[in-house]
Design an enzyme around this catalytic site. Structure first.
Site, short mmCIF file in Angstrom:
data_model
loop_
_atom_site.label_atom_id
_atom_site.label_comp_id
_atom_site.label_asym_id
_atom_site.label_seq_id
_atom_site.Cartn_x
_atom_site.Cartn_y
_atom_site.Cartn_z
N ARG A 49 0.90 -1.25 -0.06
CA ARG A 49 0.11 -0.04 -0.02
C ARG A 49 0.80 1.39 -0.06
NH1 ARG A 49 -4.80 -2.30 3.96
NH2 ARG A 49 -5.79 -3.75 2.34
N TYR A 109 -6.28 -1.36 -6.67
CA TYR A 109 -5.38 -2.50 -6.16
C TYR A 109 -5.11 -2.18 -4.92
CZ TYR A 109 -1.18 -1.55 -8.63
OH TYR A 109 0.02 -1.12 -9.33
N GLU A 110 -4.69 -3.44 -4.16
CA GLU A 110 -4.06 -3.47 -2.62
C GLU A 110 -5.05 -2.70 -1.75
OE1 GLU A 110 -2.04 -5.24 -2.20
OE2 GLU A 110 -1.28 -5.40 -4.39
N GLY A 111 -6.19 -2.94 -2.18
CA GLY A 111 -7.38 -2.40 -1.32
C GLY A 111 -8.02 -0.87 -1.82
#
Length: 591
Positions: free
Chosen positions: A294, A434-436
């Site tokens: 993140r 992406y990555e949350g």
């Protein structure tokens, strides 16, 4: 074709004049003198501009191809990857015992920005490997570390993270991939994962997949998820490679951007895997990788904005269109360059002030990671935990917006693929997802991070801002920075108070404002960074040393941010304080 030049002077300014890196007590920072870091950045800049940037358009136009189960990367990628590996760029901060250079994480982040700005798709191959290696380093057994880390550090073997499935993304408790225990202590994994970056390619002799799966009989939902190491090729006891494991690439995703990176559908058919960390504690182990990722994704948003901005400036200075309203500035030519026009200046100043403030925010966050990891600093660990969703969400949202502004400077040419500007916008778009996804980052910030450890970390941040403003209120030249920062911080505190007063009795009131809060928080963080940079620039001007024009430009850019960008906190607060009534007013059938 767009070009890219590493922003070395700005990175040096942040590291040495703002963060005062070599004077910090954090282990490893004493070695970060200005000459050393400049040499690192210059070499990283050479490979970025000379090798990676020319391949950016190649990767975008060619993409990756799947042939008989093998993904072929774009022309030139494999040769470039060999150069990156030979230069040791894959392991800037990893431990020396596994072949890394053991530099602080802040150096890894700065070098990562340089390579990502030059070629985001390419840099993801080593970036995912770094994250997987970090997870093994943190949670693996000594045997697992000895088996995988030396090869992953050098990127002879690369790595991935496998979370998402066709029916579940954010809600990983719904996953169906199962891991059946075997008599030899391994597990047989069966299932399908999608959106797997760097899942299959031709640049490494082995790929080490970190895969989330459920062991039958475990707890329901997310509490029953475990993490496994699943190599593409089996690894023999002596470290040599054996036969092919039961994992294969079923397809390559057709994407809006990052075409040069192989985003794969991965099929697991009884693939042999090895438990990483504790059984049913897979999310704890995976979050080592996800939190690092993140921060890295926030860096990607910033990097794409930087690359797009650099090219927009070149175009604005060269393209002749119209005359300045105050009189011709290019009297001998048929028209003035675009950069004379106030609206073009506004656009470029929005970009420049975000990028430089965002870079300071990112490197400060990386410094907090170094403090927490190298000095076991609990306060730094709590603060970076709070900041992680802001770094990821705010920098990627704003970074994408800045690529759009850069594209707009080109007018119609910005919409034409041959000019290359649309690639920055298309590549930057994935960083918001992406990555949350950023909406999830906002929920994490408001729903978890604000109240973490009884709210002491957000209170520490408020105190940090208050103390800085108080200590510098009377410093000549600082008023344009401290006064707007105080006002913005009060907006942030008022938003936090609104959540405290309304969140328990009406959770939707807090969650409806979470996205605005993430942006409000981001603006305050950049305001603090600009105030710190202003203080450093003023001090250098008082000393009479260094590049005077650079420091004067820095101050002018900072004053723009404080006057034109930071007031957005008032708008965000106003939205938050309307609560959830208008947001939730329609029935589902009314949409």
């Amino acid at each position: 074709m767009p070009s890219y030049t590493a922003p070395i002077q700005d990175m040096q300014f942040i590291l040495h004049d703002v963060l005062e890196a070599s004077h910090q007590e954090t282990p490893g920072y004493a070695d970060l003198d200005a000459d050393f870091t400049a040499a690192i950045f210059e070499e990283a800049g050479k490979i970025a501009s000379g090798v990676l940037a020319p391949l950016n358009l190649v990767g975008d136009t060619e993409g990756c191809t799947l042939e008989n189960g093998v993904v072929r990367t774009p022309t030139g990628f494999k040769e470039a990857f060999e150069q990156v590996k030979e230069g040791g760029w894959t392991a800037v901060d990893l431990p020396e015992e596994y072949g890394g250079q053991n530099m602080p994480y802040v150096m890894y982040t700065a070098v990562g920005e340089i390579s990502s700005a030059a070629n985001m798709s390419f840099t993801m191959y080593q970036g995912l490997t770094h994250g997987a290696a970090s997870a093994i380093l943190a949670h693996g057994t000594q045997a697992q570390k000895d088996t995988y880390l030396p090869k992953m550090t050098s990127c002879e073997w690369t790595g991935t993270m496998n979370l998402t499935e066709p029916h579940c993304g954010t809600d990983l408790g719904l996953m169906r991939t199962k891991a059946e225990p075997q008599v030899d202590g391994s597990y047989a994994l069966t299932g399908q994962k999608i959106f797997i970056s760097s899942g299959e390619h031709d640049m490494a002799e082995n790929i080490i997949h970190l895969v989330l799966a459920k062991i039958p009989g475990g707890p329901e939902g997310i509490k029953g998820v475990s993490l496994f190491i699943v190599p593409k090729f089996h690894v023999n006891a002596d470290g040599t490679l054996g036969g092919r494991n039961g994992v294969s690439c079923g397809a390559i995703e057709h994407k809006m951007g990052i075409h040069g990176n192989s985003t794969c559908v991965m099929n697991y058919d009884g693939a042999k895997g090895y438990l990483l960390g504790d059984m049913h504690k897979g999310m704890r182990a995976m979050f080592t990788m996800m939190n690092e990722a993140r921060i890295g994704v926030g860096m990607q948003g910033l990097a794409q904005a930087e690359a797009a901005y650099q090219n927009a400036v070149i175009y604005a200075k060269d393209r002749l269109q119209g005359r300045a309203v105050t009189g011709a500035e290019n009297a001998d030519g048929p028209a003035d360059p675009l950069i004379v026009h106030p609206d073009i200046r506004r656009s470029l100043m929005d970009q420049k002030s975000f990028i430089e403030g965002g870079r300071a925010f990112l490197l400060w966050g990386s410094h907090l990671i170094d403090r927490s990891m190298r000095s076991d600093d609990a306060a730094a660990e709590g603060l970076i935990s709070l900041m992680t969703p802001v770094i990821k969400g705010f920098l990627t949202d704003e970074g994408y917006d800045m690529t759009v502004l850069a594209q707009q400077v080109y007018g119609g040419h910005g919409y034409i693929e041959e000019w290359g500007m649309s690639q920055y916008t298309r590549d930057a778009r994935i960083a918001m997802i992406y990555e949350g996804a950023n909406g999830v980052q906002a929920l994490d910030l408001v729903g978890r991070k604000l109240a973490q450890d009884s709210g002491k970390h957000v209170m520490a941040f408020f105190d940090m801002v208050k103390t800085f403003c108080k200590e510098n209120a009377d410093t000549p030249g600082m008023e344009p920075f401290t006064e707007p920062l105080k006002k913005a911080s009060k907006d942030l505190q008022a938003a936090g108070m609104f959540f405290m007063q309304n969140g328990m009795k009406n959770p939707n009131a807090a969650l409806a404002g979470s996205y605005d809060f993430m942006h409000l928080f981001g603006h305050v963080c950049l305001g603090l960074m600009w105030a710190r940079m202003a203080k450093a620039a003023l001090a250098k001007l008082d000393e009479g040393t260094g590049d005077r024009a650079f420091y004067e430009t820095k101050l002018a850019t900072g004053r723009y941010y404080m006057a034109r960008r930071l007031p957005a906190t008032a708008l965000r607060l106003a939205r938050i304080e309307t609560g959830a009534e208008t947001v939730m007013s329609l029935e589902a059938s009314q949409f």
